[in-house]
Design an enzyme around this catalytic site. Sequence first.
Site, PDB file in Angstrom:
ATOM      1  N   ARG A   1       0.881  -1.184   0.000  1.00 13.56           N
ATOM      2  CA  ARG A   1       0.000   0.000   0.000  1.00 13.56           C
ATOM      3  C   ARG A   1       0.904   1.215   0.000  1.00 13.56           C
ATOM      4  NH1 ARG A   1      -5.145   1.433   3.740  1.00 13.56           N
ATOM      5  NH2 ARG A   1      -6.010   0.021   2.194  1.00 13.56           N
TER       6      ARG A   1
ATOM      7  N   HIS B   1      -7.535   0.648  -6.071  1.00 12.47           N
ATOM      8  CA  HIS B   1      -7.676  -0.215  -4.886  1.00 12.47           C
ATOM      9  C   HIS B   1      -8.333  -1.520  -5.349  1.00 12.47           C
ATOM     10  CE1 HIS B   1      -7.767  -1.440  -0.860  1.00 12.47           C
ATOM     11  NE2 HIS B   1      -8.661  -0.622  -0.335  1.00 12.47           N
TER      12      HIS B   1
ATOM     13  N   GLN C   1     -10.003  -4.251  -2.916  1.00 14.81           N
ATOM     14  CA  GLN C   1     -11.282  -3.814  -2.365  1.00 14.81           C
ATOM     15  C   GLN C   1     -12.428  -4.216  -3.299  1.00 14.81           C
ATOM     16  OE1 GLN C   1     -11.993  -1.770   0.573  1.00 14.81           O
ATOM     17  NE2 GLN C   1     -14.025  -2.490   0.017  1.00 14.81           N
TER      18      GLN C   1
ATOM     19  N   ASP D   1     -17.509   6.654  -0.753  1.00 14.33           N
ATOM     20  CA  ASP D   1     -16.217   6.610  -0.066  1.00 14.33           C
ATOM     21  C   ASP D   1     -15.928   8.021   0.458  1.00 14.33           C
ATOM     22  OD1 ASP D   1     -13.699   5.860   0.855  1.00 14.33           O
ATOM     23  OD2 ASP D   1     -12.747   5.902  -1.119  1.00 14.33           O
TER      24      ASP D   1
ATOM     25  N   CYS E   1     -16.358   1.369   1.385  1.00 17.54           N
ATOM     26  CA  CYS E   1     -15.158   0.553   1.613  1.00 17.54           C
ATOM     27  C   CYS E   1     -14.634   0.687   3.041  1.00 17.54           C
ATOM     28  CB  CYS E   1     -14.078   0.922   0.603  1.00 17.54           C
ATOM     29  SG  CYS E   1     -13.588   2.648   0.721  1.00 17.54           S
TER      30      CYS E   1
ATOM     31  N   ARG F   1     -13.224  -8.872   2.608  1.00 17.23           N
ATOM     32  CA  ARG F   1     -11.837  -8.557   2.249  1.00 17.23           C
ATOM     33  C   ARG F   1     -10.961  -9.795   2.462  1.00 17.23           C
ATOM     34  NH1 ARG F   1     -10.198  -3.319   2.187  1.00 17.23           N
ATOM     35  NH2 ARG F   1      -8.448  -4.236   1.069  1.00 17.23           N
TER      36      ARG F   1
HETATM   37  N1   CP Z   1     -11.085  -0.303   2.926  1.00 14.19           N
HETATM   38  C1   CP Z   1      -9.803  -0.332   3.300  1.00 14.19           C
HETATM   39  O1   CP Z   1      -8.885  -0.554   2.477  1.00 14.19           O
HETATM   40  O2   CP Z   1      -9.609  -0.113   4.608  1.00 14.19           O
HETATM   41  P1   CP Z   1      -8.217   0.119   5.336  1.00 14.19           P
HETATM   42  O3   CP Z   1      -7.715   1.472   4.893  1.00 14.19           O
HETATM   43  O4   CP Z   1      -8.530   0.074   6.792  1.00 14.19           O
HETATM   44  O5   CP Z   1      -7.276  -0.952   4.919  1.00 14.19           O
HETATM   45  N1  NVA Z   2     -10.194   6.499  -0.892  1.00 14.31           N
HETATM   46  C1  NVA Z   2      -9.758   6.084   0.418  1.00 14.31           C
HETATM   47  C2  NVA Z   2      -9.882   4.615   0.566  1.00 14.31           C
HETATM   48  C3  NVA Z   2      -9.478   4.084   1.905  1.00 14.31           C
HETATM   49  C4  NVA Z   2      -9.609   2.604   1.985  1.00 14.31           C
HETATM   50  C5  NVA Z   2      -8.327   6.510   0.632  1.00 14.31           C
HETATM   51  O1  NVA Z   2      -7.515   6.355  -0.278  1.00 14.31           O
HETATM   52  O2  NVA Z   2      -8.017   7.026   1.708  1.00 14.31           O
END
Ligand code: CP
Ligand code: NVA
Length: 308
Positions: free
Chosen positions: A109, A136, A139, A229, A268, A296
């Site tokens: 990530r 993502h 997800q 989101d 999400c 997930r």
């Molecule tokens: N939805 C998601 O990716 O959550 P986190 O940021 O907690 O991993």
């Molecule tokens: N769009 C959000 C998703 C988090 C899972 C972010 O990137 O912070």
Amino acid sequence: MPARGLKGKNFISLADFSRDELLFVLERARWMKRDFKAGRLESALGGKCVALIFMKPSTRTRVSFEAGVFYLGGHPLVLGGSEMQVQRGESWADTGRVLGRYVDGIVIRTFAQCDVFDLAEAASKPVINGLTDEEHPCQIVSDLLTIQEKKGTLRGVKLCYVGDGNNVANSLLLGCALAGVDIRYACPAGHEPDPVILAKALELAEGTQVKGFADAAEAVAGADVIYTDVWTSMGQDEDGAKMEEFGAFQVNFGLVSKAAADAIVMHCLPAHRGEEIAADVMDGPRSAVWDQAENRLFGQMAIMALTF
Ligand code: CP
Ligand code: NVA
């Protein structure tokens, strides 16, 4: 055969997958969920080591990947950004060259997706995108699994994404186009999804609807799934002016009432109640967010079992 085809493949963008490959991952996720609940999960990662790199915070992705590697008989190595030499200027390519000699797969990530490509090109092992500023994909695999469970099918389901045209929206466009889920989106002007990803989704759609709307109420009319989101993603600056700009794009009771009578609401997570989603919708009977979060684990176990 899709199964053989996925072994050793990176999972960085859904744009790199065919419809059959995505459906194959979803099928494996369904089996894994069934087997996990029945206490007879195969040790698909037995004896394997998986590096999990997090340059941004995470609750769901980190814990579901770490637990998933453990449940599949492998060993997870979680690496926070501050523990790694990339923080002191080592390149992602050099990091990949080295990690590829130690581990069987890498989950990352981070911010720029080009860094994930650099890491993957240099590592001789498959790399999974656990979220970037652009996409993502893990997800969306879990989200499609959830939609399949709730609606009994994917093809022809009408999903409407409301809010910021961010990484999740980008991957939803690709995943829905591939899976045959009609996707509409309503985002404030200047906050639409990435135009390159949108063009790719339109190319993949093959008759599935991919359509943008300026008006959220018009976009959600008759939808089976409403998805939202956060208005400010990780790495973006908090901007108070956004509250006004995004106000008409809140998923609240009034907006949900325009959708199908049995529509579900997805997010999400993490969520900001009172911003992109009203608390009574988030915590109400239409909300599928907790089942979505649970999935997930199964989506990602399937991705790892097939690629690592
Ligand atoms: N939805 C998601 O990716 O959550 P986190 O940021 O907690 O991993
Ligand atoms: N769009 C959000 C998703 C988090 C899972 C972010 O990137 O912070």
